[in-house]
Motif scaffolding. Structure first.
Motif, mmCIF file in Angstrom:
data_model
loop_
_atom_site.group_PDB
_atom_site.id
_atom_site.type_symbol
_atom_site.label_atom_id
_atom_site.label_comp_id
_atom_site.label_asym_id
_atom_site.label_seq_id
_atom_site.Cartn_x
_atom_site.Cartn_y
_atom_site.Cartn_z
ATOM 1 N N GLU A 1 3.909 1.516 -1.321
ATOM 2 C CA GLU A 1 4.457 1.687 -2.667
ATOM 3 C C GLU A 1 3.404 2.228 -3.624
ATOM 4 O O GLU A 1 3.718 3.016 -4.530
ATOM 5 N N THR A 2 2.155 1.819 -3.442
ATOM 6 C CA THR A 2 1.082 2.340 -4.282
ATOM 7 C C THR A 2 0.895 3.834 -4.069
ATOM 8 O O THR A 2 0.720 4.607 -5.025
ATOM 9 N N LYS A 3 0.948 4.255 -2.812
ATOM 10 C CA LYS A 3 0.824 5.685 -2.516
ATOM 11 C C LYS A 3 1.991 6.465 -3.106
ATOM 12 O O LYS A 3 1.801 7.570 -3.657
ATOM 13 N N ARG A 4 3.186 5.911 -3.013
ATOM 14 C CA ARG A 4 4.347 6.594 -3.584
ATOM 15 C C ARG A 4 4.213 6.733 -5.097
ATOM 16 O O ARG A 4 4.598 7.748 -5.678
ATOM 17 N N ALA A 5 3.690 5.687 -5.725
ATOM 18 C CA ALA A 5 3.509 5.732 -7.175
ATOM 19 C C ALA A 5 2.525 6.822 -7.578
ATOM 20 O O ALA A 5 2.602 7.363 -8.694
ATOM 21 N N LEU A 6 1.604 7.167 -6.671
ATOM 22 C CA LEU A 6 0.632 8.225 -6.939
ATOM 23 C C LEU A 6 1.158 9.595 -6.525
ATOM 24 O O LEU A 6 0.433 10.589 -6.620
ATOM 25 N N GLY A 7 2.403 9.628 -6.039
ATOM 26 C CA GLY A 7 3.015 10.891 -5.666
ATOM 27 C C GLY A 7 2.786 11.317 -4.238
ATOM 28 O O GLY A 7 3.167 12.421 -3.839
ATOM 29 N N GLU A 8 2.182 10.449 -3.423
ATOM 30 C CA GLU A 8 1.951 10.780 -2.020
ATOM 31 C C GLU A 8 3.208 10.533 -1.198
ATOM 32 O O GLU A 8 3.981 9.616 -1.477
ATOM 33 N N ARG B 1 0.835 -1.201 0.000
ATOM 34 C CA ARG B 1 0.000 0.000 0.000
ATOM 35 C C ARG B 1 0.869 1.250 0.000
ATOM 36 O O ARG B 1 0.546 2.248 -0.655
#
Length: 331
Positions: free
Chosen positions: A213-220, A211
């Motif tokens: 890594e997913t947030k990082r991929a969205l720029g968070e 989760r």
């Protein structure tokens, strides 16, 4: 045929066993504190290539041979985990706790004059010992000491439950457990359960890391311990390998339990709650391994199956066994 596996209680060994379990809990608590500090404040460092990290074929000496085909994972990104000196100290403290755990089980067995897991308290202590042994194995072989903060939490909770609510003084086995099958069936179950605990902890950590890594991929921006977790691919592999170790033992434990039931009650399978939930757990883990092997479900979907499987194992161990097996007390 009935096998008597009990003798007179050795009060000296019983006292030593009680002292050792308190020392073990305190030691694990100190280790958890140190692991938590490392997880929260350690510098996220790239792990060395090893058993779970890809290594380029022929990279060490530069030689290549077209006649030799080497199957090497080469698509995984670098693996990082929070590390500092406190983590190494925590690993040493955990090792000390493991030694105290071994001594506790030995002295408990000597106190009762029998195999030292004939009730729920002894079962919990042995289960936690295997889980800590799995943590130490993963730490030294796979550089996975970052799991210490996650494995020791359920270990301490289970030990606390064992001491507070499940403890009984050393004594003879109940008649149903007076069999040579107890060191066979129960040992396999304990080994599998401890490995499932490590796998479950790694699986839960994987879900959080995925989760993140997913947030990082969205720029968070992700801060705190979640932002310092190792790569989800590394956690996924560790979780999978412990299931690969535990599943055959769990299968053997179910088979051995059926043979024991036939000797004790004249039937291999009676659909009592323990047997049913053991089988449910087996089916869930079989589904997890099948999903991994076929490639149909990977990542979070497969990991959720693993986590649900571990939840059913815990439910079987504690809720079902406590209510239906009588292992929480002596006859």
């Amino acid at each position: 045929m009935t096998y008597t596996l009990a003798g007179a209680v050795n009060e000296t060994m019983a006292s030593a066993s009680d002292t050792l379990i308190i020392a073990m809990i305190v030691t694990y608590a100190a280790a958890l504190f140190l692991f938590a500090i490392e997880a929260a404040y350690g510098q996220r460092t790239r792990l060395k290539a090893g058993k779970l990290m890809p290594v380029g074929a022929g990279a060490a000496d530069g030689n290549t041979d077209d006649a030799i085909e080497v199957n090497v994972r080469s698509t995984e990104g670098e693996a990082k985990a929070p590390q500092n000196a406190l983590g190494r100290i925590a690993l040493g403290v955990t090792t000390l706790g493991f030694v105290l755990g071994v001594a506790q089980i030995v002295t408990r067995g000597l106190a009762a004059g029998r195999w030292p897991w004939g009730n729920m308290f002894e079962f919990v202590v042995a289960l936690c010992l295997v889980a800590v042994g799995g943590l130490l194995y993963a730490s030294f072989r796979y550089q996975a000491r970052f799991l210490g903060a996650f494995v020791l939490v359920p270990v301490l909770l289970l030990l606390g439950i064992g001491v507070r609510w499940l403890y009984v003084d050393p004594g003879p086995l109940i008649p149903a457990l007076q069999s040579y099958w107890i060191p066979i069936h129960v040992s396999a179950t304990i080994l599998a359960g401890g490995a499932f605990m490590v796998s479950g902890a790694a699986g839960v950590t994987y879900l959080v890391s995925h989760r993140t890594e997913t947030k990082r991929a969205l720029g968070e921006k992700v801060t705190g311990i979640a932002g310092r977790l190792p790569s989800p691919e590394l956690l996924d592999r560790i979780s999978h390998r412990f299931v690969l170790f535990a599943f055959p033992l769990w299968t053997f434990g179910i088979i051995a339990g059926s043979i024991w039931a036939d000797e004790a009650w004249g039937r291999f399978w009676g659909w009592d709650p323990k047997e049913v939930w053991s089988f449910i757990s087996w089916v869930i883990y079989a589904a997890y391994l099948h999903a991994r092997a076929t490639g149909g479900w990977r990542g979070p979907k497969a990991t959720w199956i693993n986590v649900v499987g571990f939840a059913t194992v815990l439910f079987n161990f504690f809720a079902v066994n406590y209510m239906f097996s009588g292992l929480h007390s002596y006859a």
